[in-house]
Enzyme design. Structure first.
Site, mmCIF file in Angstrom:
data_model
loop_
_atom_site.group_PDB
_atom_site.id
_atom_site.type_symbol
_atom_site.label_atom_id
_atom_site.label_comp_id
_atom_site.label_asym_id
_atom_site.label_seq_id
_atom_site.Cartn_x
_atom_site.Cartn_y
_atom_site.Cartn_z
ATOM 1 N N TYR A 53 -11.601 8.460 -48.829
ATOM 2 C CA TYR A 53 -10.918 8.374 -50.120
ATOM 3 C C TYR A 53 -9.394 8.362 -49.911
ATOM 4 C CZ TYR A 53 -15.303 9.367 -52.596
ATOM 5 O OH TYR A 53 -16.582 9.318 -53.092
ATOM 6 N N SER A 217 -20.826 7.933 -60.565
ATOM 7 C CA SER A 217 -20.566 6.911 -61.592
ATOM 8 C C SER A 217 -21.393 7.159 -62.856
ATOM 9 C CB SER A 217 -20.844 5.496 -61.057
ATOM 10 O OG SER A 217 -20.305 4.504 -61.908
ATOM 11 N N PRO A 218 -21.282 8.343 -63.455
ATOM 12 C CA PRO A 218 -22.092 8.653 -64.646
ATOM 13 C C PRO A 218 -21.776 7.769 -65.846
ATOM 14 C CG PRO A 218 -20.416 10.328 -64.303
ATOM 15 C CD PRO A 218 -20.417 9.475 -63.071
ATOM 16 N N GLY A 221 -18.862 2.931 -64.223
ATOM 17 C CA GLY A 221 -17.600 2.219 -64.126
ATOM 18 C C GLY A 221 -16.881 2.057 -65.448
ATOM 19 N N GLY A 222 -17.119 2.974 -66.393
ATOM 20 C CA GLY A 222 -16.487 2.919 -67.711
ATOM 21 C C GLY A 222 -17.310 2.223 -68.764
ATOM 22 N N LEU A 223 -18.426 1.607 -68.353
ATOM 23 C CA LEU A 223 -19.252 0.853 -69.284
ATOM 24 C C LEU A 223 -19.804 1.730 -70.404
ATOM 25 C CD1 LEU A 223 -20.314 -2.123 -69.448
ATOM 26 C CD2 LEU A 223 -22.435 -1.282 -68.436
#
Length: 331
Positions: A53, A217-218, A221-223
Site C-alpha cells: 500500500y 470493498s464493501p 468501489g463506491g457503486l
C-alpha cells in the site's frame, strides 16, 4: 462499538475494520493520523494494511504512516489488532522484481515481515495475511516459515486474502497434518451486496474451518454508496469498477432500484451496504477505507444500524445471491 472473536481464535476484534489503503495515495499523513485517532476513540481496534500500500514509487508508504502514528505513544500500538499482508513485490512500477522478492517463498516471507516490522515501528504483527495464493510454493514451506515467525514472536496469527474455497481447505488440512500449527484464522475476500459469489464456496469453507471472514470493498468501489444520486446532484462521479458497471443499462437500473429502496426507508446507501454485511453469517467485520473523518463517521453509524426484515427482503430481491455450492450449479 461491538466486538466479536476473530474466527476460532480468542482474539477479540471490532466489527468494523479500519482499512488504510487510502493513507498516502489519497489521504496525507496528518489526516491519516487524525482518522486513526478517531477510529480508536470510537472503539475500532482492528486495523488492516499491506506492505504494497502506497503503490507505485511509494510502496510501503502506508505502513510507514501507521508506524509513525504508533510512535506517538499513548498505548496506540497496544490497543490495535494490527493486520498486514505479504505477496506483492516491492519494486517500483517500472522495475522488474528481483527473484525471491515477491510471493510466498520462505525467503520472501522472512524478508517481507522484517521490512514491514521496520516500517510499522513495532516488534510484532497480530495477523499476517497472504495477499494472494502462490501456485509455486507448497503450503508445507509456507507453514514452516510462519511457524518460525510465530516462535520468534514476530507474528501471532496467519490469514488469507483472495483465496478460493479449495485453497482454504488445502492450507488448513496441511497445517493440521503438520501439527502444532493453528493454520489460517481469517479470509479477506471481495464480498458485498453487488458481489455475492463468495457465498458459494469461500464463506462456507471459512465457516467450516473456523476462519473469520473480512470483506473488502464493501461498497464495491463506491457503486453502493449512492453513486447515481451523487451524479445527479453534481457530486463525485463514478470511477473505476463503479463507472464500468454503470455503463451497462441493466446494472444501472439495479443500482437505481437499490438507491430508491434505501431512500424509501430513509437511510443512506453506503450505511445500508455496510450494515447488510454485518448481518451475514460468518462475517467478522467489513473493511472500511475512509479518505476523510466524515466517511469514518458514516461507517460508525452503519455499525449501529438495524435493518428491518422488509428491507433485507428487498435487498435480496435486487441483489439475489448465487446460492451455495453445489446447488448453485447442480441439480
Amino acid at each position: 462499538m461491538k466486538y466479536t472473536q476473530l474466527g476460532r481464535t480468542g482474539l477479540k476484534v471490532s466489527r468494523l475494520v479500519l482499512g488504510t489503503m487510502n493513507f498516502g495515495p489519497q489521504t496525507d499523513e496528518a489526516d491519516s493520523h487524525t482518522i486513526m485517532d478517531a477510529a480508536l476513540d470510537a472503539g475500532i481496534n482492528f486495523f488492516d494494511t499491506a506492505n504494497v500500500y502506497g503503490w507505485g514509487e511509494n510502496k510501503g508508504r502506508t505502513e510507514t504512516i501507521i508506524g509513525n502514528w504508533f510512535a506517538k505513544g499513548g498505548e496506540r500500538r497496544d490497543k490495535v489488532v494490527l493486520a498486514t499482508k505479504v505477496y506483492g513485490n516491492m519494486a517500483l512500477d517500472d522495475e522488474t522484481a528481483w527473484p525471491n522478492h515477491d510471493k510466498l517463498s520462505a525467503l520472501n516471507i522472512r524478508r517481507a515481515v522484517d521490512a514491514s516490522l521496520k516500517r510499522l515501528q513495532t516488534d510484532y504483527i497480530d495477523l499476517y495475511q497472504f495477499h494472494h495464493i502462490d501456485r509455486s510454493t507448497p503450503f508445507e514451506e509456507i507453514w514452516q516459515a510462519i511457524d518460525t515467525l510465530v516462535q520468534q514472536g514476530k507474528i501471532l496469527y496467519a490469514g488469507s486474502s483472495n483465496f478460493p474455497g479449495y485453497k482454504i481447505a488445502q492450507a488448513n488440512e496441511i497445517a493440521a497434518r503438520r501439527g502444532g500449527t493453528i493454520g489460517l484464522v481469517s479470509e479477506q475476500c471481495l464480498y458485498n451486496l453487488a458481489e455475492r459469489r463468495a457465498e458459494m464456496e469461500v464463506i462456507p469453507a471459512a465457516q467450516d474451518y473456523g476462519l473469520g471472514v473480512i470483506p473488502w470493498s464493501p461498497l464495491h468501489g463506491g457503486l453502493l454508496g449512492g453513486i447515481i444520486k451523487k451524479e445527479v446532484q453534481g457530486g463525485r462521479r463514478a470511477t473505476g469498477r463503479a463507472a464500468d458497471t454503470l455503463k451497462d443499462p441493466a446494472a444501472r437500473a439495479q443500482i437505481q432500484a437499490y438507491e430508491d429502496l434505501v431512500d424509501k426507508h430513509g437511510l443512506e446507501p453506503g450505511e445500508v451496504a455496510l450494515a447488510w454485511l454485518l448481518t451475514r453469517p460468518g462475517v467478522t467485520g467489513p473493511i472500511v477505507g475512509p479518505r476523510t473523518a466524515e466517511q469514518l463517521e458514516s461507517a460508525i453509524r452503519a455499525s449501529e444500524l438495524e435493518l428491518s426484515e422488509e428491507l433485507l427482503a428487498g435487498l435480496d430481491e435486487i441483489f439475489p445471491g448465487t446460492g451455495p455450492s453445489p446447488e448453485a450449479f447442480a441439480w
